[in-house]
Design a protein around this motif. Structure first.
Motif, PDB file in Angstrom:
ATOM      1  N   LYS A  96       0.831  -1.201   0.000  1.00  0.00           N
ATOM      2  CA  LYS A  96       0.000   0.000   0.000  1.00  0.00           C
ATOM      3  C   LYS A  96       0.867   1.253   0.000  1.00  0.00           C
ATOM      4  N   VAL A  97       1.924   1.229   0.832  1.00  0.00           N
ATOM      5  CA  VAL A  97       2.841   2.367   0.888  1.00  0.00           C
ATOM      6  C   VAL A  97       3.519   2.563  -0.463  1.00  0.00           C
ATOM      7  N   GLY A  98       3.940   1.444  -1.069  1.00  0.00           N
ATOM      8  CA  GLY A  98       4.593   1.522  -2.370  1.00  0.00           C
ATOM      9  C   GLY A  98       3.683   2.094  -3.434  1.00  0.00           C
ATOM     10  N   ALA A  99       2.401   1.694  -3.400  1.00  0.00           N
ATOM     11  CA  ALA A  99       1.439   2.197  -4.386  1.00  0.00           C
ATOM     12  C   ALA A  99       1.243   3.699  -4.239  1.00  0.00           C
ATOM     13  N   VAL A 100       1.207   4.177  -2.995  1.00  0.00           N
ATOM     14  CA  VAL A 100       1.035   5.611  -2.745  1.00  0.00           C
ATOM     15  C   VAL A 100       2.245   6.392  -3.244  1.00  0.00           C
ATOM     16  N   ILE A 101       3.438   5.882  -2.948  1.00  0.00           N
ATOM     17  CA  ILE A 101       4.659   6.572  -3.363  1.00  0.00           C
ATOM     18  C   ILE A 101       4.784   6.576  -4.888  1.00  0.00           C
ATOM     19  N   PHE A 102       4.545   5.413  -5.491  1.00  0.00           N
ATOM     20  CA  PHE A 102       4.645   5.320  -6.950  1.00  0.00           C
ATOM     21  C   PHE A 102       3.613   6.219  -7.617  1.00  0.00           C
ATOM     22  N   GLY A 103       2.415   6.276  -7.027  1.00  0.00           N
ATOM     23  CA  GLY A 103       1.383   7.142  -7.566  1.00  0.00           C
ATOM     24  C   GLY A 103       1.782   8.605  -7.504  1.00  0.00           C
ATOM     25  N   ALA A 104       2.404   9.001  -6.393  1.00  0.00           N
ATOM     26  CA  ALA A 104       2.829  10.390  -6.239  1.00  0.00           C
ATOM     27  C   ALA A 104       3.886  10.761  -7.268  1.00  0.00           C
ATOM     28  N   ILE A 105       4.725   9.793  -7.627  1.00  0.00           N
ATOM     29  CA  ILE A 105       5.812  10.059  -8.578  1.00  0.00           C
ATOM     30  C   ILE A 105       5.320   9.983 -10.020  1.00  0.00           C
ATOM     31  N   ALA A 106       4.560   8.932 -10.332  1.00  0.00           N
ATOM     32  CA  ALA A 106       4.243   8.641 -11.736  1.00  0.00           C
ATOM     33  C   ALA A 106       2.765   8.707 -12.068  1.00  0.00           C
ATOM     34  N   GLY A 107       1.905   8.863 -11.073  1.00  0.00           N
ATOM     35  CA  GLY A 107       0.473   8.779 -11.314  1.00  0.00           C
ATOM     36  C   GLY A 107      -0.106   9.961 -12.074  1.00  0.00           C
ATOM     37  N   ARG A 108      -1.066   9.672 -12.912  1.00  0.00           N
ATOM     38  CA  ARG A 108      -1.831  10.697 -13.618  1.00  0.00           C
ATOM     39  C   ARG A 108      -2.910  11.215 -12.666  1.00  0.00           C
ATOM     40  N   ASN A 109      -3.265  12.477 -12.748  1.00  0.00           N
ATOM     41  CA  ASN A 109      -4.327  12.982 -11.873  1.00  0.00           C
ATOM     42  C   ASN A 109      -5.687  12.489 -12.361  1.00  0.00           C
ATOM     43  N   LYS A 110      -6.659  12.515 -11.460  1.00  0.00           N
ATOM     44  CA  LYS A 110      -7.978  11.968 -11.792  1.00  0.00           C
ATOM     45  C   LYS A 110      -8.667  12.755 -12.903  1.00  0.00           C
ATOM     46  N   LYS A 111      -8.418  14.041 -12.980  1.00  0.00           N
ATOM     47  CA  LYS A 111      -9.044  14.845 -14.036  1.00  0.00           C
ATOM     48  C   LYS A 111      -8.612  14.343 -15.413  1.00  0.00           C
ATOM     49  N   ASP A 112      -7.324  14.140 -15.591  1.00  0.00           N
ATOM     50  CA  ASP A 112      -6.830  13.647 -16.884  1.00  0.00           C
ATOM     51  C   ASP A 112      -7.228  12.194 -17.104  1.00  0.00           C
ATOM     52  N   GLY A 113      -7.190  11.393 -16.038  1.00  0.00           N
ATOM     53  CA  GLY A 113      -7.582   9.994 -16.176  1.00  0.00           C
ATOM     54  C   GLY A 113      -9.021   9.857 -16.642  1.00  0.00           C
ATOM     55  N   ALA A 114      -9.913  10.591 -16.010  1.00  0.00           N
ATOM     56  CA  ALA A 114     -11.334  10.515 -16.380  1.00  0.00           C
ATOM     57  C   ALA A 114     -11.590  11.114 -17.756  1.00  0.00           C
ATOM     58  N   SER A 115     -10.735  12.044 -18.182  1.00  0.00           N
ATOM     59  CA  SER A 115     -10.937  12.644 -19.500  1.00  0.00           C
ATOM     60  C   SER A 115     -10.765  11.618 -20.616  1.00  0.00           C
ATOM     61  N   THR A 116     -10.045  10.509 -20.336  1.00  0.00           N
ATOM     62  CA  THR A 116      -9.928   9.458 -21.349  1.00  0.00           C
ATOM     63  C   THR A 116     -11.278   8.804 -21.601  1.00  0.00           C
ATOM     64  N   TYR A 117     -12.110   8.738 -20.567  1.00  0.00           N
ATOM     65  CA  TYR A 117     -13.453   8.185 -20.723  1.00  0.00           C
ATOM     66  C   TYR A 117     -14.301   9.096 -21.616  1.00  0.00           C
ATOM     67  N   LEU A 118     -14.276  10.387 -21.312  1.00  0.00           N
ATOM     68  CA  LEU A 118     -15.073  11.323 -22.099  1.00  0.00           C
ATOM     69  C   LEU A 118     -14.589  11.367 -23.541  1.00  0.00           C
ATOM     70  N   ASP A 119     -13.280  11.297 -23.721  1.00  0.00           N
ATOM     71  CA  ASP A 119     -12.729  11.273 -25.070  1.00  0.00           C
ATOM     72  C   ASP A 119     -13.260  10.071 -25.842  1.00  0.00           C
ATOM     73  N   ALA A 120     -13.347   8.921 -25.173  1.00  0.00           N
ATOM     74  CA  ALA A 120     -13.757   7.680 -25.839  1.00  0.00           C
ATOM     75  C   ALA A 120     -15.213   7.703 -26.273  1.00  0.00           C
ATOM     76  N   VAL A 121     -16.060   8.413 -25.528  1.00  0.00           N
ATOM     77  CA  VAL A 121     -17.506   8.360 -25.821  1.00  0.00           C
ATOM     78  C   VAL A 121     -18.055   9.632 -26.454  1.00  0.00           C
ATOM     79  N   VAL A 122     -17.267  10.699 -26.472  1.00  0.00           N
ATOM     80  CA  VAL A 122     -17.745  11.951 -27.064  1.00  0.00           C
ATOM     81  C   VAL A 122     -16.834  12.400 -28.208  1.00  0.00           C
ATOM     82  N   ASN A 123     -15.532  12.530 -27.937  1.00  0.00           N
ATOM     83  CA  ASN A 123     -14.606  12.945 -28.998  1.00  0.00           C
ATOM     84  C   ASN A 123     -14.487  11.896 -30.093  1.00  0.00           C
ATOM     85  N   LYS A 124     -14.360  10.628 -29.682  1.00  0.00           N
ATOM     86  CA  LYS A 124     -14.156   9.551 -30.643  1.00  0.00           C
ATOM     87  C   LYS A 124     -15.486   9.092 -31.221  1.00  0.00           C
ATOM     88  N   GLY A 125     -15.461   8.767 -32.509  1.00  0.00           N
ATOM     89  CA  GLY A 125     -16.664   8.315 -33.179  1.00  0.00           C
ATOM     90  C   GLY A 125     -16.526   6.909 -33.717  1.00  0.00           C
TER      91      GLY A 125
END
Length: 304
Positions: free
Chosen positions: A260-289
């Motif tokens: 759990k500690v490792g996941a938190v540390i790795f996320g802080a270093i390399a993780g994408r923020n939730k705003k950008d992560g969720a934008s992939t969903y919107l891109d898939a269903v609205v931007n992409k046809g």
């Protein structure tokens, strides 16, 4: 159109090449500010937390008229819905029960969709699990990650496809997106030669906490590969989208101790923020046809 099936398989090593490019080089493609989702109806599974909740928030910011949060816990769903209603008072936000570990619950949910909705434009199948220990679902006997990430998600997809086809506006295909993972590209799939295959996942000896998640996502790629032989993009556009490695979600909630500690540390270093992560969903269903039908989307792009 050039889809995932048409592209040459990627031979680049997942770590570090694919991971580095996906996490740090890929450019987010948010929806244009002029996007207007008024009149549309969207279902998001697991919409009460993490990426599902963030995707809900973003969709509502584009004037989405009707949002259904499909959740296992109605109380947690209502708590999330209350936050969203406070921010978007003009939207109709409902909470419907859906337990992805239960075939009966999935059937009941899709019956309700069929009977109570006059329109349905978009479905985002976000719900999933990452198991750190071998557990089976009592009602089916299947290992939980394979049950929820693959079997139940495929079952729900199949039941929703004719509903999306019939309830989306004439001449406009519905969209169904399944949450994927770039880690599918790194799956070792050690039991791939087992015959029969599916029961082999229910043997604790085949369970690996890292590869089981990866393989469950790979199986969804295989499902999508065959699905598009039977489903036209003129009826429903179906794709799988990878949100990337996102920090601050509940996906690693079962991790304990050093993991759990490792996941938190790795996320802080390399993780994408939730705003950008969720934008992939919107891109898939609205931007992409239609060009994205049957495709794996990674880094906001069609990927082999």
């Amino acid at each position: 159109m050039v889809g995932s099936k048409d592209l040459e398989p990627s031979n680049a090593p997942f770590f570090p090449n694919v991971f580095f490019h996906n996490q740090f080089r890929a450019k987010p493609q948010p929806l244009p500010q002029t996007t207007n989702l008024s009149g549309r109806v969207v279902i998001i599974t697991g919409g009460n937390t993490g990426l599902g909740f963030e995707a809900s928030r973003q969709l509502l910011s584009f004037k989405l008229s009707h949002l259904i949060l499909a959740v296992r816990s109605l109380s947690k769903g209502e708590a999330a819905a209350s936050q969203l209603r406070a921010q978007h008072k003009g939207a109709n936000i409902e909470v419907w029960q859906l337990d992805m570990s239960s075939y009966d619950s999935i059937r009941a949910f899709t019956r309700r969709v069929q009977e109570q909705l006059s329109r349905l434009d978009i479905v985002i199948l976000n719900a999933g699990v990452r198991k750190h220990a071998f557990e089976t679902v009592r009602s089916t006997g299947h290992e939980e990650a394979i049950q929820i990430n693959y079997l139940s998600t495929a079952f729900l997809t199949i039941l929703l496809l004719p509903i999306l086809k019939s309830k989306s506006p004439a001449g406009v295909p519905g969209h169904l997106m399944i949450a994927g993972a770039a880690l599918a590209l790194a799956a070792k799939f050690p039991n791939q030669d087992a015959d029969p295959l599916l029961p082999s996942f229910d043997n604790p000896k085949t369970f690996d906490p890292i590869d089981r998640y990866n393989t469950s996502k790979l199986l969804m790629h295989m499902f999508l590969w065959k699905l598009v032989d039977y489903v036209s993009a003129d009826d429903v556009v179906v794709n799988v989208a990878d949100p990337g490695f996102v920090k601050g979600t509940d996906l690693t909630r079962e991790a304990k101790g050093g993991a759990k500690v490792g996941a938190v540390i790795f996320g802080a270093i390399a993780g994408r923020n939730k705003k950008d992560g969720a934008s992939t969903y919107l891109d898939a269903v609205v931007n992409k046809g239609k060009e994205s039908h049957g495709c794996f989307l990674m880094g906001w792009q069609i990927h082999p």
